[in-house]
Design a protein around this motif. Sequence first.
Motif, mmCIF file in Angstrom:
data_model
loop_
_atom_site.group_PDB
_atom_site.id
_atom_site.type_symbol
_atom_site.label_atom_id
_atom_site.label_comp_id
_atom_site.label_asym_id
_atom_site.label_seq_id
_atom_site.Cartn_x
_atom_site.Cartn_y
_atom_site.Cartn_z
ATOM 1 N N PRO A 30 -9.468 -14.201 -18.627
ATOM 2 C CA PRO A 30 -8.126 -14.505 -18.111
ATOM 3 C C PRO A 30 -7.794 -13.666 -16.877
ATOM 4 O O PRO A 30 -8.203 -12.506 -16.764
ATOM 5 N N LEU A 31 -7.042 -14.240 -15.953
ATOM 6 C CA LEU A 31 -6.691 -13.581 -14.704
ATOM 7 C C LEU A 31 -6.015 -12.236 -14.931
ATOM 8 O O LEU A 31 -6.320 -11.256 -14.251
ATOM 9 N N GLU A 32 -5.122 -12.151 -15.926
ATOM 10 C CA GLU A 32 -4.419 -10.894 -16.185
ATOM 11 C C GLU A 32 -5.366 -9.803 -16.687
ATOM 12 O O GLU A 32 -5.112 -8.619 -16.506
ATOM 13 N N VAL A 33 -6.452 -10.188 -17.297
ATOM 14 C CA VAL A 33 -7.466 -9.220 -17.744
ATOM 15 C C VAL A 33 -8.354 -8.820 -16.563
ATOM 16 O O VAL A 33 -8.709 -7.656 -16.413
ATOM 17 N N GLN A 34 -8.699 -9.772 -15.701
ATOM 18 C CA GLN A 34 -9.560 -9.492 -14.552
ATOM 19 C C GLN A 34 -8.994 -8.390 -13.674
ATOM 20 O O GLN A 34 -9.738 -7.567 -13.148
ATOM 21 N N SER A 35 -7.692 -8.359 -13.520
ATOM 22 C CA SER A 35 -7.081 -7.368 -12.635
ATOM 23 C C SER A 35 -7.172 -5.952 -13.193
ATOM 24 O O SER A 35 -6.984 -4.986 -12.467
ATOM 25 N N ARG A 36 -7.464 -5.817 -14.488
ATOM 26 C CA ARG A 36 -7.534 -4.491 -15.122
ATOM 27 C C ARG A 36 -8.906 -4.164 -15.679
ATOM 28 O O ARG A 36 -9.109 -3.106 -16.266
ATOM 29 N N ILE A 70 -19.063 -3.422 -7.417
ATOM 30 C CA ILE A 70 -19.189 -4.326 -8.551
ATOM 31 C C ILE A 70 -17.913 -5.145 -8.599
ATOM 32 O O ILE A 70 -16.820 -4.625 -8.383
ATOM 33 N N SER A 71 -18.057 -6.429 -8.837
ATOM 34 C CA SER A 71 -16.896 -7.305 -8.882
ATOM 35 C C SER A 71 -17.068 -8.330 -9.989
ATOM 36 O O SER A 71 -18.180 -8.589 -10.457
ATOM 37 N N CYS A 72 -15.941 -8.899 -10.387
ATOM 38 C CA CYS A 72 -15.922 -9.926 -11.424
ATOM 39 C C CYS A 72 -15.243 -11.171 -10.862
ATOM 40 O O CYS A 72 -14.194 -11.077 -10.230
ATOM 41 N N HIS A 73 -15.865 -12.304 -11.101
ATOM 42 C CA HIS A 73 -15.293 -13.589 -10.700
ATOM 43 C C HIS A 73 -15.312 -14.482 -11.925
ATOM 44 O O HIS A 73 -16.343 -14.601 -12.590
ATOM 45 N N SER A 74 -14.180 -15.093 -12.228
ATOM 46 C CA SER A 74 -14.108 -15.917 -13.414
ATOM 47 C C SER A 74 -13.015 -16.964 -13.264
ATOM 48 O O SER A 74 -12.044 -16.762 -12.530
ATOM 49 N N ALA A 75 -13.200 -18.046 -13.967
ATOM 50 C CA ALA A 75 -12.194 -19.108 -14.026
ATOM 51 C C ALA A 75 -12.175 -19.643 -15.451
ATOM 52 O O ALA A 75 -13.223 -19.686 -16.114
#
Length: 107
Positions: A30-36, A70-75
């Motif tokens: 989820p987007l709100e998790v990706q930011s943290r 390091i980065s995370c990309h998700s949808a």
Amino acid sequence: AAPEIVVTTNYRASNNCVSVTIADNGTGIPLEVQSRIFDPFFTTKAVGSGTGLGLSVTYQIVRDLHHGTISCHSAPNLGAAFTLELPCQPAQISLMNKSPLNKSQLN
């Protein structure tokens, strides 16, 4: 679809680095998790089930010891991908200054 993990490597001549991407076809993050996701002590697990240090420590190692990213990309419903970019030139570091161990413990 059956669960799948794909690992891709690539050399980027433009910035002389190697990238490694680890992707899955799961439910995504989820987007709100990706930011943290790289924040120390952040976890989505139940209380007592996780420390929330895994990705935070990974982030610090990649950034501070290897001078990479390091980065995370998700949808949603399209899986997630983590990409590490590491410079091909070795970082000039002193592990003695970065290690949590006391110098006397290494002798």
